[in-house]
Design an enzyme around this catalytic site. Structure first.
Site, PDB file in Angstrom:
ATOM      1  N   GLU A 265      20.588  37.112  43.433  1.00 12.44           N
ATOM      2  CA  GLU A 265      20.193  38.523  43.349  1.00 12.44           C
ATOM      3  C   GLU A 265      21.501  39.289  43.320  1.00 12.44           C
ATOM      4  O   GLU A 265      22.290  39.208  44.258  1.00 12.44           O
ATOM      5  CB  GLU A 265      19.388  38.939  44.585  1.00 12.44           C
ATOM      6  CG  GLU A 265      18.164  38.109  44.844  1.00 12.44           C
ATOM      7  CD  GLU A 265      17.010  38.463  43.945  1.00 12.44           C
ATOM      8  OE1 GLU A 265      16.940  39.599  43.459  1.00 12.44           O
ATOM      9  OE2 GLU A 265      16.173  37.581  43.713  1.00 12.44           O
ATOM     10  N   CYS A 302      22.089  47.720  46.816  1.00 10.45           N
ATOM     11  CA  CYS A 302      21.919  47.183  45.460  1.00 10.45           C
ATOM     12  C   CYS A 302      20.884  47.999  44.689  1.00 10.45           C
ATOM     13  O   CYS A 302      20.791  47.878  43.476  1.00 10.45           O
ATOM     14  CB  CYS A 302      21.489  45.731  45.542  1.00 10.45           C
ATOM     15  SG  CYS A 302      20.094  45.526  46.619  1.00 10.45           S
TER      16      CYS A 302
HETATM   17  P1  NAP Z   1      30.191  39.073  47.051  1.00 11.86           P
HETATM   18  O1  NAP Z   1      31.604  39.490  47.124  1.00 11.86           O
HETATM   19  O2  NAP Z   1      29.700  38.544  45.761  1.00 11.86           O
HETATM   20  O3  NAP Z   1      30.013  38.001  48.233  1.00 11.86           O
HETATM   21  C1  NAP Z   1      28.794  37.301  48.499  1.00 11.86           C
HETATM   22  C2  NAP Z   1      29.104  35.876  48.994  1.00 11.86           C
HETATM   23  O4  NAP Z   1      29.456  35.051  47.894  1.00 11.86           O
HETATM   24  C3  NAP Z   1      30.249  35.757  49.961  1.00 11.86           C
HETATM   25  O5  NAP Z   1      29.950  34.732  50.885  1.00 11.86           O
HETATM   26  C4  NAP Z   1      31.409  35.347  49.091  1.00 11.86           C
HETATM   27  O6  NAP Z   1      32.337  34.655  49.895  1.00 11.86           O
HETATM   28  C5  NAP Z   1      30.744  34.461  48.063  1.00 11.86           C
HETATM   29  N1  NAP Z   1      31.391  34.467  46.751  1.00 11.86           N
HETATM   30  C6  NAP Z   1      31.670  35.572  46.007  1.00 11.86           C
HETATM   31  N2  NAP Z   1      32.224  35.207  44.833  1.00 11.86           N
HETATM   32  C7  NAP Z   1      32.281  33.845  44.833  1.00 11.86           C
HETATM   33  C8  NAP Z   1      32.745  32.870  43.892  1.00 11.86           C
HETATM   34  N3  NAP Z   1      33.252  33.230  42.714  1.00 11.86           N
HETATM   35  N4  NAP Z   1      32.660  31.575  44.230  1.00 11.86           N
HETATM   36  C9  NAP Z   1      32.150  31.201  45.426  1.00 11.86           C
HETATM   37  N5  NAP Z   1      31.703  32.074  46.355  1.00 11.86           N
HETATM   38  C10 NAP Z   1      31.756  33.388  46.069  1.00 11.86           C
HETATM   39  O7  NAP Z   1      29.221  40.306  47.374  1.00 11.86           O
HETATM   40  P2  NAP Z   1      29.219  41.317  48.605  1.00 11.86           P
HETATM   41  O8  NAP Z   1      30.476  42.058  48.696  1.00 11.86           O
HETATM   42  O9  NAP Z   1      28.843  40.561  49.785  1.00 11.86           O
HETATM   43  O10 NAP Z   1      27.999  42.325  48.288  1.00 11.86           O
HETATM   44  C11 NAP Z   1      28.101  43.452  47.448  1.00 11.86           C
HETATM   45  C12 NAP Z   1      27.349  43.210  46.145  1.00 11.86           C
HETATM   46  O11 NAP Z   1      26.075  42.643  46.415  1.00 11.86           O
HETATM   47  C13 NAP Z   1      27.025  44.461  45.332  1.00 11.86           C
HETATM   48  O12 NAP Z   1      27.318  44.238  43.970  1.00 11.86           O
HETATM   49  C14 NAP Z   1      25.521  44.659  45.495  1.00 11.86           C
HETATM   50  O13 NAP Z   1      24.900  45.327  44.464  1.00 11.86           O
HETATM   51  C15 NAP Z   1      25.057  43.270  45.659  1.00 11.86           C
HETATM   52  N6  NAP Z   1      23.821  43.190  46.417  1.00 11.86           N
HETATM   53  C16 NAP Z   1      22.698  42.762  45.792  1.00 11.86           C
HETATM   54  C17 NAP Z   1      21.505  42.697  46.475  1.00 11.86           C
HETATM   55  C18 NAP Z   1      20.277  42.219  45.785  1.00 11.86           C
HETATM   56  O14 NAP Z   1      19.276  41.986  46.428  1.00 11.86           O
HETATM   57  N7  NAP Z   1      20.298  42.011  44.498  1.00 11.86           N
HETATM   58  C19 NAP Z   1      21.441  43.042  47.832  1.00 11.86           C
HETATM   59  C20 NAP Z   1      22.608  43.459  48.461  1.00 11.86           C
HETATM   60  C21 NAP Z   1      23.801  43.507  47.722  1.00 11.86           C
HETATM   61  P3  NAP Z   1      33.899  34.535  49.541  1.00 11.86           P
HETATM   62  O15 NAP Z   1      34.374  35.919  49.216  1.00 11.86           O
HETATM   63  O16 NAP Z   1      34.481  33.976  50.787  1.00 11.86           O
HETATM   64  O17 NAP Z   1      33.975  33.595  48.406  1.00 11.86           O
END
Ligand code: NAP
Length: 530
Positions: A265, A302
């Site tokens: 998501e 989000c």
């Molecule tokens: P994020 O930076 O993508 O991180 C989410 C998790 O994924 C973390 O544990 C991160 O850990 C890991 N991760 C990120 N990129 C990775 C990669 N390339 N390889 C492996 N692991 C990876 O997101 P966030 O900062 O937590 O959240 C903000 C985003 O989430 C916004 O864009 C928002 O719109 C979205 N969001 C969506 C929803 C929905 O339901 N669709 C709900 C809430 C938020 P590491 O950094 O340690 O790798």
């Protein structure tokens, strides 16, 4: 409760031999104790092996035990008390009231899953009785229902440290389905993750569930998550976060020798259309509701309304002036972590330099960078501006939105057609507007998982009918939701039993239907025995 900073694998704390990191308080920049250790490859393997071992025991437990386990988790979340909320607040900059609301949501969805599995119909049990006399071939006895996949990897998002993290619907729906979970803790709130994990272990102990059903791996960097998704005994993964992260891990899941479902998501622009009748009759109310939705939680949702569309007119100008005034009055607020703050700042800078956009207004008070504060921003452009630069439709995570003026309903339809998938689409309109814009509405239904009428997309209702998903890039599988009880469907698959002895069948398929679940018997829904 003491926070150890170690990996928690099947209830055991590991030794502390690897590199470590600390969480920061985003509002002060202070590092928070203790240090958290990066999970090693051996620890990742250990966690998945424990999950696989626990799977065999957990899946064969009576459904009542699984439901009791979930209810016990809900109880134990409350036992964590104020200390838990204070840690979450320190790691995220969220006020305690927001943390408390998230805790309530986590308790609520955990109990919803307990009730769902007690009731049993979600299993979609189906029975087609045999007919040995059928010509030219006898008809066999065929029965099917949903069975759990196996160990599931979970990734939480930084913006929901309680309700979309260790205690999120991903974890709870996997437990409800009969699957163990290995979660990659979010590096922005590792202490919250550890305290939450301890509540799960306390619940497992109380209900006789093997501790291997859950492990928490900490790490700052992509290695831990990547290795987890690549592990051959992980059978599915659920992710909430950025498009970049979700897509990268989705590709990893698909490049495995044995690909697995990877339910991501991700981000979304959540377009909000204001049709002419609504614009004329309710501009002040819509302006107020829109700015409140845009800036709630400092825009870190989000479901944030990232673009607003209406027809160029005096009413549109009036609406624009109203939202400008309201956005200027919004005080800058602390963002979740340095990475999100940096991405927001550079996104705003590049939009300010974009010739297809104008700044309509922003918080009149300057943000304090030392406190990772973000100013609310509003941009304006035309439908042609979007045609010139489609990247203006990309999500910019934070309190920022763009008003897009259209030359008429043809422009709106053209723009609607060019939209990518979104978690939500909102329409403000009168009865007449709806009748006049059937074509537009029909197109918008193909772009989203949730259509909202005369409301706002933030403040998602967590219930049985909700669909929090949508076509790519909102998610990687538009069929599935990560919120609401249907989230359980991601971690099961149908298994069919042909001419199988009654006593060996899963209890919900046995002739007597001892649990009284709703089944499809020869094409008709019934709770009757065979
Ligand atoms: P994020 O930076 O993508 O991180 C989410 C998790 O994924 C973390 O544990 C991160 O850990 C890991 N991760 C990120 N990129 C990775 C990669 N390339 N390889 C492996 N692991 C990876 O997101 P966030 O900062 O937590 O959240 C903000 C985003 O989430 C916004 O864009 C928002 O719109 C979205 N969001 C969506 C929803 C929905 O339901 N669709 C709900 C809430 C938020 P590491 O950094 O340690 O790798």
């Amino acid at each position: 409760m003491e926070i150890s900073g170690r990996q928690l694998i099947a209830g055991r704390e590991t030794s502390a031999t690897s590199d470590s990191f600390k969480a920061d308080n985003p509002a002060t920049g202070d590092a928070l104790e203790p240090a958290f250790y990066e999970a090693t490859v051996e620890e990742i393997n250990e966690a998945v092996e424990a999950a696989l071992e626990a799977f065999e025991i957990y899946r064969s437990k009576r459904v009542e035990t699984r439901a009791d386990f979930l209810d016990a988790i809900a109880d134990e979340i409350l036992v964590l008390g104020d200390e838990f909320l204070e840690r979450t607040s320190a790691e995220t900059g969220y006020p305690l009231a927001r943390c408390s609301a998230e805790r309530d949501r986590a308790i609520n969805h955990t109990r919803q899953f307990a009730n769902l599995i007690r009731e049993g119909s979600w299993l979609d049990a189906r029975i087609d009785l045999p007919d040995p006399t059928r010509k030219p071939f006898p008809k066999p006895d065929v029965r099917s229902l949903m069975q759990p996949l196996g160990p599931v990897a979970v990734f939480g998002a930084s913006n929901f440290p309680i309700a979309i993290s260790v205690l999120g619907a991903d974890t709870m729906s996997a437990f409800a389905s009969g699957c163990p979970v290995v979660i990659k803790g979010h590096p922005a709130h590792p202490g919250t993750c550890e305290l939450a994990a301890r509540a799960i272990y306390a619940a497992a102990e109380r209900t006789g569930v093997p501790a291997g059903v859950f492990s928490l791996l900490q790490g700052r960097g992509h290695e831990v998550g990547t290795a987890l998704v690549q592990h051959p005994d992980i059978t599915a993964a659920a992710f909430t976060g950025s498009l970049a992260g979700g897509r990268a891990l989705f590709d990893v899941a698909n490049q495995r020798p044995v690909p697995i479902p990877f339910y991501a998501e991700m981000g979304s622009v959540n377009p909000l259309f204001i049709l002419p009748g609504a614009l004329k009759s309710r501009a002040p109310q819509i302006a107020e509701g829109f700015v409140a939705a845009l800036t709630q939680g400092n825009g870190q949702f989000c479901t944030n309304p990232g673009i607003v569309l209406g027809n160029e007119s005096e009413d549109w100008q009036r609406f624009s002036a109203l939202v400008k005034e309201k956005v200027e009055a919004v005080a800058p607020a602390t963002m979740l972590h340095a990475g999100i703050h940096k991405a927001y700042r550079s996104g705003i800078e590049s939009r300010c330099e974009n010739e297809d956009l104008q700044v309509l207004g922003h918080s009149s008070e300057n943000p304090d960078d030392a406190k990772l504060e973000a100013a609310a921003y509003l941009f304006e452009t035309t439908q042609q501006g979007i045609v010139n630069d489609p990247t203006l439709l990309d999500e910019l995570f934070g309190p920022c939105s763009t008003l897009v003026s259209c030359g008429g309903s043809e422009d709106m339809i053209a723009l609607a057609k060019s939209l990518e998938g979104s978690l939500s689409v909102t329409i403000h309109g009168t009865e007449k507007d709806l009748a006049d814009h059937r074509d537009l509405i029909s197109i918008l239904q193909t772009k989203t998982g949730r259509l909202i009428f005369n409301g706002y997309p933030v403040g998602l209702e967590v219930c049985h009918s909700i669909h929090h998903g949508g076509p790519y890039p909102a998610t990687t599988h538009s069929h599935y939701t990560s919120v609401g009880t249907r989230a359980i469907e991601r971690f099961v698959r149908p298994v069919c039993y042909q001419d199988w002895p009654d006593t060996l069948l899963p209890i919900e398929l046995q002739n007597a239907n001892p649990r009284g679940v709703l089944r499809m018997l020869n094409g008709h829904r019934t709770r009757d025995a065979v």
